[in-house]
Design a protein around this motif. Structure first.
Motif, PDB file in Angstrom:
ATOM      1  N   PHE A 156       0.845  -1.196   0.000  1.00  0.00           N
ATOM      2  CA  PHE A 156       0.000   0.000   0.000  1.00  0.00           C
ATOM      3  C   PHE A 156       0.876   1.239   0.000  1.00  0.00           C
ATOM      4  CE2 PHE A 156       0.724  -0.677   4.551  1.00  0.00           C
ATOM      5  CZ  PHE A 156       0.948   0.600   5.035  1.00  0.00           C
ATOM      6  N   PHE A 157       0.378   2.288  -0.640  1.00  0.00           N
ATOM      7  CA  PHE A 157       1.012   3.606  -0.580  1.00  0.00           C
ATOM      8  C   PHE A 157       0.423   4.362   0.605  1.00  0.00           C
ATOM      9  CE2 PHE A 157       1.407   2.396  -5.049  1.00  0.00           C
ATOM     10  CZ  PHE A 157       2.751   2.646  -5.278  1.00  0.00           C
TER      11      PHE A 157
ATOM     12  N   ALA B  12      -5.337   9.812  -8.146  1.00  0.00           N
ATOM     13  CA  ALA B  12      -4.333   9.033  -8.867  1.00  0.00           C
ATOM     14  C   ALA B  12      -4.348   7.575  -8.418  1.00  0.00           C
ATOM     15  CB  ALA B  12      -2.951   9.638  -8.650  1.00  0.00           C
ATOM     16  N   ALA B  13      -4.512   7.336  -7.117  1.00  0.00           N
ATOM     17  CA  ALA B  13      -4.566   5.962  -6.615  1.00  0.00           C
ATOM     18  C   ALA B  13      -5.760   5.223  -7.201  1.00  0.00           C
ATOM     19  CB  ALA B  13      -4.616   5.964  -5.096  1.00  0.00           C
ATOM     20  N   ALA B  14      -6.917   5.904  -7.283  1.00  0.00           N
ATOM     21  CA  ALA B  14      -8.105   5.275  -7.856  1.00  0.00           C
ATOM     22  C   ALA B  14      -7.883   4.951  -9.329  1.00  0.00           C
ATOM     23  CB  ALA B  14      -9.316   6.195  -7.679  1.00  0.00           C
ATOM     24  N   ARG B  15      -7.274   5.867 -10.048  1.00  0.00           N
ATOM     25  CA  ARG B  15      -7.050   5.637 -11.483  1.00  0.00           C
ATOM     26  C   ARG B  15      -6.039   4.523 -11.716  1.00  0.00           C
ATOM     27  NH1 ARG B  15      -6.973  10.793 -15.294  1.00  0.00           N
ATOM     28  NH2 ARG B  15      -8.951  10.895 -14.148  1.00  0.00           N
ATOM     29  N   ALA B  16      -5.029   4.443 -10.855  1.00  0.00           N
ATOM     30  CA  ALA B  16      -4.002   3.412 -11.017  1.00  0.00           C
ATOM     31  C   ALA B  16      -4.448   2.067 -10.468  1.00  0.00           C
ATOM     32  CB  ALA B  16      -2.715   3.852 -10.327  1.00  0.00           C
ATOM     33  N   GLY B  17      -5.532   2.042  -9.676  1.00  0.00           N
ATOM     34  CA  GLY B  17      -6.010   0.800  -9.091  1.00  0.00           C
ATOM     35  C   GLY B  17      -5.088   0.251  -8.022  1.00  0.00           C
ATOM     36  N   VAL B  18      -4.479   1.151  -7.214  1.00  0.00           N
ATOM     37  CA  VAL B  18      -3.562   0.714  -6.152  1.00  0.00           C
ATOM     38  C   VAL B  18      -4.166   1.034  -4.799  1.00  0.00           C
ATOM     39  CG1 VAL B  18      -1.527   1.023  -7.626  1.00  0.00           C
ATOM     40  CG2 VAL B  18      -2.313   2.926  -6.175  1.00  0.00           C
TER      41      VAL B  18
ATOM     42  N   ALA C 229     -12.280   9.336  -3.459  1.00  0.00           N
ATOM     43  CA  ALA C 229     -11.461   8.144  -3.278  1.00  0.00           C
ATOM     44  C   ALA C 229     -12.089   6.911  -3.923  1.00  0.00           C
ATOM     45  CB  ALA C 229     -11.235   7.891  -1.793  1.00  0.00           C
ATOM     46  N   GLY C 230     -11.226   6.025  -4.375  1.00  0.00           N
ATOM     47  CA  GLY C 230     -11.662   4.746  -4.914  1.00  0.00           C
ATOM     48  C   GLY C 230     -11.800   3.710  -3.816  1.00  0.00           C
ATOM     49  N   PRO C 231     -12.244   2.493  -4.167  1.00  0.00           N
ATOM     50  CA  PRO C 231     -12.470   1.450  -3.164  1.00  0.00           C
ATOM     51  C   PRO C 231     -11.195   0.960  -2.487  1.00  0.00           C
ATOM     52  CG  PRO C 231     -12.691   0.567  -5.381  1.00  0.00           C
ATOM     53  CD  PRO C 231     -12.607   2.047  -5.520  1.00  0.00           C
TER      54      PRO C 231
ATOM     55  N   ALA D 120      -0.288  11.648 -14.750  1.00  0.00           N
ATOM     56  CA  ALA D 120       1.141  11.540 -14.452  1.00  0.00           C
ATOM     57  C   ALA D 120       1.369  10.810 -13.144  1.00  0.00           C
ATOM     58  CB  ALA D 120       1.776  12.933 -14.416  1.00  0.00           C
ATOM     59  N   TRP D 121       0.571  11.141 -12.132  1.00  0.00           N
ATOM     60  CA  TRP D 121       0.711  10.481 -10.848  1.00  0.00           C
ATOM     61  C   TRP D 121       0.251   9.033 -10.905  1.00  0.00           C
ATOM     62  CZ3 TRP D 121       2.486  11.147  -5.871  1.00  0.00           C
ATOM     63  CH2 TRP D 121       3.211  12.324  -5.657  1.00  0.00           C
ATOM     64  N   ALA D 122      -0.821   8.758 -11.646  1.00  0.00           N
ATOM     65  CA  ALA D 122      -1.298   7.377 -11.774  1.00  0.00           C
ATOM     66  C   ALA D 122      -0.240   6.507 -12.450  1.00  0.00           C
ATOM     67  CB  ALA D 122      -2.603   7.346 -12.564  1.00  0.00           C
ATOM     68  N   ARG D 123       0.428   7.035 -13.461  1.00  0.00           N
ATOM     69  CA  ARG D 123       1.501   6.272 -14.107  1.00  0.00           C
ATOM     70  C   ARG D 123       2.642   6.010 -13.136  1.00  0.00           C
ATOM     71  NH1 ARG D 123       0.308   9.830 -18.419  1.00  0.00           N
ATOM     72  NH2 ARG D 123       2.078  11.168 -17.855  1.00  0.00           N
ATOM     73  N   ALA D 124       2.974   7.030 -12.324  1.00  0.00           N
ATOM     74  CA  ALA D 124       4.062   6.864 -11.355  1.00  0.00           C
ATOM     75  C   ALA D 124       3.725   5.778 -10.337  1.00  0.00           C
ATOM     76  CB  ALA D 124       4.344   8.189 -10.659  1.00  0.00           C
ATOM     77  N   LEU D 125       2.484   5.742  -9.863  1.00  0.00           N
ATOM     78  CA  LEU D 125       2.091   4.745  -8.875  1.00  0.00           C
ATOM     79  C   LEU D 125       2.024   3.347  -9.490  1.00  0.00           C
ATOM     80  CD1 LEU D 125      -0.737   6.627  -6.909  1.00  0.00           C
ATOM     81  CD2 LEU D 125       1.706   6.527  -6.423  1.00  0.00           C
TER      82      LEU D 125
END
Length: 403
Positions: free
Chosen positions: A203-204, A222-228, A246-248, A325-330
């Motif tokens: 987890f981040f 970004a976390a929601a978009r990256a699915g992390v 926020a995502g799930p 950009a942040w989603a790609r980084a995560l």
């Protein structure tokens, strides 16, 4: 060698935060130094330092920890402080402390200003909204316009300026027309340390106050978009808004104790720092626990986060592309490529001992008569560009090409 007579001046003791931690470190480095502040609340300083604190009658006018109604009186109070005979005065500044250089009691004494930042609400109109000052935007704008000449005048009178980051040194250069040495603030790398028995988890972590300038919205989107997975530790006025974004995979744990925060540092995949900070203590605390940091490539993170060594920097792209950009980084972050022992070693360059050695060097230079860079004549309004500069005094220089 006879120890110099040092006096320490701070803006206010109404809460204990990053700047007060710097003052505490200075007070312990020079244990005979009296502490001065125009306003102070009881119980803010550690109990063993309370007896050294001297405040003014303005303290009786505090409303709890609220001081906004006293704002216009604080520059005058700084210039009116009655300081004991000293060889050097160290002023901890983020709004008015440099005004002590204009005090009659400091007229023949070199003043060293440790600058957390020049007052951004004085120099940047955008900073006069949002947080709220109690004076109202129009009143604060008028006060800022009237105060600017005194701000510059005091900065010119200060003997030596010390910035807490190269980001703040750039503000000093642009707004005050002065050069500043850079000494990073002290980080408690003794308390924040790894535990080999604690495994890393997937987890981040986002830790700190949930307020707009820290950009918690960017981290959760970004976390929601990256699915992390993301754990959010902290509270603040933006919490409801951020929870709605926020995502799930995002969990909010609210405010945590120091021990709980340290445990999160030890377990997280990486700490996120999406906002632009003047320095940023939390990322260095995380690195002291062996955790890498993913940060926006601006502000204090440019001094502390070394790509490929202690984390990664996400270059600012503007609102249109920042979430992607942040989603790609995560999504692409490989924590295994970074060595926790090297991350910890890098964090140690920001330790309390490093801070003390650097500040001793500054004070010794002042007392030895070392030359001070001449003030520049030009004082310009802030530019939007972020300039990257060499590593701070007292910290390890990054590897070539790492920034």
């Amino acid at each position: 060698m006879t120890q110099p007579r040092v006096t320490i001046v701070h803006e206010r003791f109404t809460e204990f935060a990053g700047s007060e931690a710097v003052v505490e470190a200075l007070a312990r480095q020079w244990p005979s130094a009296p502490l001065h502040a125009p306003i102070a609340s009881a119980g803010v300083l550690p109990s063993d330092l309370e007896g050294r604190l001297r405040s003014t009658g303005l303290s009786r006018l505090l409303r709890g920890s609220t001081y906004a109604h006293l704002l216009p009186a604080l520059p005058v109070a700084m210039r009116s402080l009655r300081l004991a005979p000293s060889d050097v005065v160290i002023a901890s500044h983020h709004a008015f402390a440099t005004q002590v250089a204009l005090a009659r009691s400091a007229s023949a004494v070199p003043v060293v200003a440790y600058v957390h930042t020049p007052a951004r609400w004085v120099w940047e109109a955008s900073m006069r909204t949002g947080e709220g000052s109690g004076l109202g935007a129009a009143g604060l704008a008028a006060f800022s316009a009237a105060f600017k000449p005194f701000d510059v005048r005091a900065a010119r009178r200060v003997h030596t300026l010390v910035a807490n980051s190269t980001f703040v040194a750039d503000r000093i250069r642009r707004w005050w027309g002065r050069e500043a040495q850079v000494v990073a603030p002290p980080v408690d790398t003794d308390y924040y340390h790894p535990d080999p028995r604690t495994p890393r988890e997937d987890f981040f972590l986002l830790a700190g106050r949930l307020v707009p300038y820290k950009r918690p919205d960017l981290a959760v989107r970004a976390a929601a978009r990256a699915g992390v997975r993301l754990v959010v530790a902290g509270d603040g006025r933006s919490r409801a808004e951020v929870e709605a974004l926020a995502g799930p995979g995002t969990t909010f744990v609210g405010r945590v104790s120091d021990a709980e925060l340290r445990d999160l540092f030890r377990r997280c995949r990486a700490l996120l720092m999406p906002g632009v900070e003047d320095f940023g203590i939390v990322p260095v605390e995380a690195m002291a626990c062996g955790a890498p940091v993913i940060a926006t490539g601006a502000g204090g993170a440019v001094d502390t986060v070394v790509p490929g060594l202690s984390g990664e920097l996400v270059e600012p792209t503007g609102p249109a592309g920042e979430v992607d950009a942040w989603a790609r980084a995560l999504a692409g972050f490989d924590a295994g490529a970074l060595d926790p022992a090297r991350i910890r070693a890098h964090a140690l360059t920001f330790s309390r001992a490093s801070f003390a050695a650097a500040m001793q060097h500054v004070v010794d230079g002042v007392l030895d008569g070392s030359p001070v860079p001449e003030p520049r004549r030009e004082v310009r309004l802030p530019a939007t560009a972020v300039h990257r500069r060499p590593a701070p005094l007292g910290t390890a220089a990054p590897a070539a090409g790492s920034r």
